[in-house]
Design a protein around this motif. Sequence first.
Motif, short mmCIF file in Angstrom:
data_model
loop_
_atom_site.label_atom_id
_atom_site.label_comp_id
_atom_site.label_asym_id
_atom_site.label_seq_id
_atom_site.Cartn_x
_atom_site.Cartn_y
_atom_site.Cartn_z
N SER A 372 -11.26 -3.19 -3.64
CA SER A 372 -9.95 -3.84 -3.59
C SER A 372 -10.05 -5.19 -2.91
CB SER A 372 -8.95 -2.95 -2.85
OG SER A 372 -8.81 -1.70 -3.48
N TYR A 413 -9.36 1.02 -11.65
CA TYR A 413 -9.52 -0.24 -10.92
C TYR A 413 -10.07 -1.34 -11.82
CZ TYR A 413 -8.21 1.46 -6.33
OH TYR A 413 -7.48 1.93 -5.26
N ASN A 463 -0.58 -8.92 -2.71
CA ASN A 463 -1.48 -7.77 -2.65
C ASN A 463 -1.41 -7.08 -1.29
OD1 ASN A 463 -3.16 -7.76 -5.23
ND2 ASN A 463 -3.30 -9.90 -4.61
N SER A 507 -0.03 -0.99 -9.28
CA SER A 507 -1.10 -0.46 -8.44
C SER A 507 -2.17 0.19 -9.33
CB SER A 507 -0.56 0.59 -7.46
OG SER A 507 -1.62 1.21 -6.75
N ASP A 509 -3.74 2.63 -8.38
CA ASP A 509 -3.66 4.04 -7.98
C ASP A 509 -2.48 4.72 -8.67
OD1 ASP A 509 -5.86 3.80 -6.12
OD2 ASP A 509 -4.48 2.71 -4.81
N LEU A 533 1.75 3.06 -1.72
CA LEU A 533 0.48 2.46 -1.30
C LEU A 533 -0.50 3.55 -0.90
CD1 LEU A 533 -1.24 -0.04 -0.65
CD2 LEU A 533 -0.22 -0.03 1.65
N TRP A 536 -4.63 0.30 -2.78
CA TRP A 536 -4.27 -1.07 -3.17
C TRP A 536 -3.03 -1.03 -4.04
CZ3 TRP A 536 -7.76 -4.20 -7.08
CH2 TRP A 536 -7.21 -5.47 -7.31
N SER A 537 -2.03 -1.78 -3.67
CA SER A 537 -0.85 -1.98 -4.50
C SER A 537 -0.49 -3.46 -4.48
CB SER A 537 0.34 -1.15 -4.02
OG SER A 537 0.10 0.24 -4.18
#
Length: 545
Positions: A372, A413, A463, A507, A509, A533, A536-537
């Motif tokens: 990230s 990712y 970020n 995100s 995620d 979060l 990483w968002s």
Amino acid sequence: MKGKGLFFLLVVILFSCFGGAVVKLNFDKAFYIPGSKMILSIDGIDDCVKYELKITRGTKIIHSEVGTTTGTIEINAPFEIGGYGIDLALSGDNISRGFSVLNSWLDSPRYGFLTDFFPERYDIEKTMDYLTQFHINGLQYYDWMYDYGKLVYEEGDEYKDAWQRVRKISNTTLKELINEGHKRNIASMAYVALYACNREFGEKHPEWLLYKKEAESWVPLDFYKKILITNTLEDSDWTKFLIDECKKTIEFGFDGIHLDQYGYPKDLTSYMMKDGKYIPYRTSQGFLEFINLLKRETDRPVFFNYVNNWPNKIQSEAKADTVYIEPWESCNTYEDLYKMITDAKKRSGDKPVILAAYLEGIKKHSIFLADSIIAISGGRRLEIGEIMRILSGPYFPGADAVDMKFLDSLKNYYDFQVRYEDFLNGEFNELSDVNFEENYSTNPQKGKIWVSLKNSKQGMMINFVNLVSARSSLWRSKQRMPEDFSNLFITFPKTFFPDNARFFFISPDGHVAPQEIKAETIGNKIKLPLLYLKYWSAILVIPEK
């Protein structure tokens, strides 16, 4: 944006209407040339199914369609280079991915590695398909060569690796890997140690070598007492010899050369031989002259390994296509990663930065956090290679085995970085004067949420990286699973954003597709909700046009 544009992706999801079968949509290319044909193959369906598809650039929908398929869809890529999103509804399930449109892989290199070149390798197509799903568009062939200096084996097909003389290598396998990569827009880079010479060969050419003085004798410099270190200045006969060997490597089929070094000798700590005299040698100048000559002589991609970010002072003059750094003791903290990447981009004129930042496969939380921070800083990390292996150390064949669940999460990712690449390539906005709440920090440090803002032509990207639960600010440390946060808020000065801007939460995620969020104006400030979060968002800020 001219014409229709479409995509490719890979996704794994269970559809109850198919009796629990795994449905996959697979890319046929690691990236797409503008306007080129794209073939989407869907595995795991037995009948004709309906789908609804949307293609986005940032948050703007540029194409949508509905249709039916039995497993294959052919479409054309967009005509404008950049990162694109795809959101697919199929039998009630929503899938979000990203893809890339480039003129050349060097416009946005996503680097991987290969280590296995044994005869009759049976999984070549499967390996290239696997790498394609991570958008890997360039590969380092690690320790493929016949010998240090003498690169291509010309006495037959099979030989053993130059370092240990144990691992079997086949010219046929190498060429099959290169050819299968080309079918998927994946380039192949030949690993070459630019100043390492076979000892027996080097002793026949003493004027090629570098020396140190021991007592009253001049002794050749070596590496692990196996290979001798050479003079790589442009007028060196070793340089002329190795450039010719690199040309043979290109003729063999490789697309370019990945140059390696060992981090020493530092400038003016060794000596070269000239006209029978020993003269102090400036290693960095030798590297620079070799890199630039190789680029000029081959006009092919050239990478060079800045071991421990040395000698970074030549990055402004070197004609290599990227800045490839193997960080060691000069880069220990998350903030070091950020500074190393941003400094290298500034020094090199904004070239792509790739880090061979080694993390063991068991350190999954550390991998997500490092990836990230590297991505936000404007870099890429070398980690994906042989199937279900993660690069974990400087000897690539020792890469760690990892499970598919982790790889599926990591793939999100890569999709996220591709999809929002235009935003990630933006310039950092200075935030040091902004008074954030106590749990936020404008530099990456343990115990805080790192917040940064980047400006681009597409809009802004705020970020957030979750270092609240981090045991250490050292990126190589084994970090614990971070605490998930939801419904956080962050406040910015109103002057940071355009009037009537729209805000979208994203995100890697689990929230790859943008979700519009509502900002609250409080006097001269704007309060934004951070919906979720984990690692990483981000929040996209899109000007209303």
